[in-house]
Design an enzyme around this catalytic site. Sequence first.
Site, short mmCIF file in Angstrom:
data_model
loop_
_atom_site.label_atom_id
_atom_site.label_comp_id
_atom_site.label_asym_id
_atom_site.label_seq_id
_atom_site.Cartn_x
_atom_site.Cartn_y
_atom_site.Cartn_z
N TYR A 136 10.91 3.61 9.59
CA TYR A 136 12.05 4.36 10.09
C TYR A 136 12.14 5.73 9.43
O TYR A 136 12.27 6.77 10.10
CB TYR A 136 13.33 3.57 9.83
CG TYR A 136 14.61 4.32 10.13
CD1 TYR A 136 15.01 4.54 11.44
CD2 TYR A 136 15.42 4.79 9.10
CE1 TYR A 136 16.19 5.21 11.73
CE2 TYR A 136 16.59 5.47 9.37
CZ TYR A 136 16.98 5.68 10.68
OH TYR A 136 18.15 6.36 10.95
N LYS A 140 11.87 9.66 10.93
CA LYS A 140 12.99 10.59 10.80
C LYS A 140 12.60 11.81 9.96
O LYS A 140 13.14 12.91 10.15
CB LYS A 140 14.19 9.88 10.18
CG LYS A 140 14.88 8.89 11.12
CD LYS A 140 15.44 9.59 12.35
CE LYS A 140 16.32 8.67 13.18
NZ LYS A 140 16.93 9.35 14.35
#
Length: 220
Positions: A136, A140
């Site tokens: 994740y 990002k």
Amino acid sequence: MSRIIIVTGGVGTLGRAVCKAIEAKGWAAVPVDIADHVEGGLGGVDLTDEGAVTSAYARIAATHGRLDGVANIAGGFIWETIADGKIESFDRMYQMNLRSAANSCRAALEHLSEGASVVNVGAAAAGSAGLGMAAYAASKAGVMALTKSLSEELAGKGIRVNAVLPTILDTPANRKDMPDADTSEWVTPDDAASVVAFLLSEEAHAVTGAAVRLAMGRKG
């Protein structure tokens, strides 16, 4: 004059809050989502498909006559350790978080003029990835690189590009996934949406290439 703002992931919790904040300013929010039915916008749009996004944005620009901004809210989350997770999770997070934002930005460029604004949703975790956050956070971090680079690319055209970096958003999904967590410092969707709306507005005309960290302080 009313502004025309595309909101990707517009049917999600944060996407709905952003649409609400945009409309509260008297602007038109045009949600774009993979969901089939999207009131006031376009549904069935796979944001990881460059052709689908390009076609959707061209239709929106033709309908409204122009685009004044894009809020890239669509994305996803996976928590898993490197040892027990799947390498495919990195691909999935790239597709959902970074490729979707890049496709959206590219599709919007030919329709944006001076004074327009792009706001991406990054994550505070990208700068300090904790346990289970590798896939994740990596995606990002890519969103932040996209934001910084595109802000430089468009600076001479008067188009601003910024990002918000939430810590943890107070959503039903996060409450379900973390039932024992202390939610007092979680960021509400409405609070996050108000920052997104500010960055889209002319009030933030001097702000570009910024990464605005969103976190709530304790009350009382």
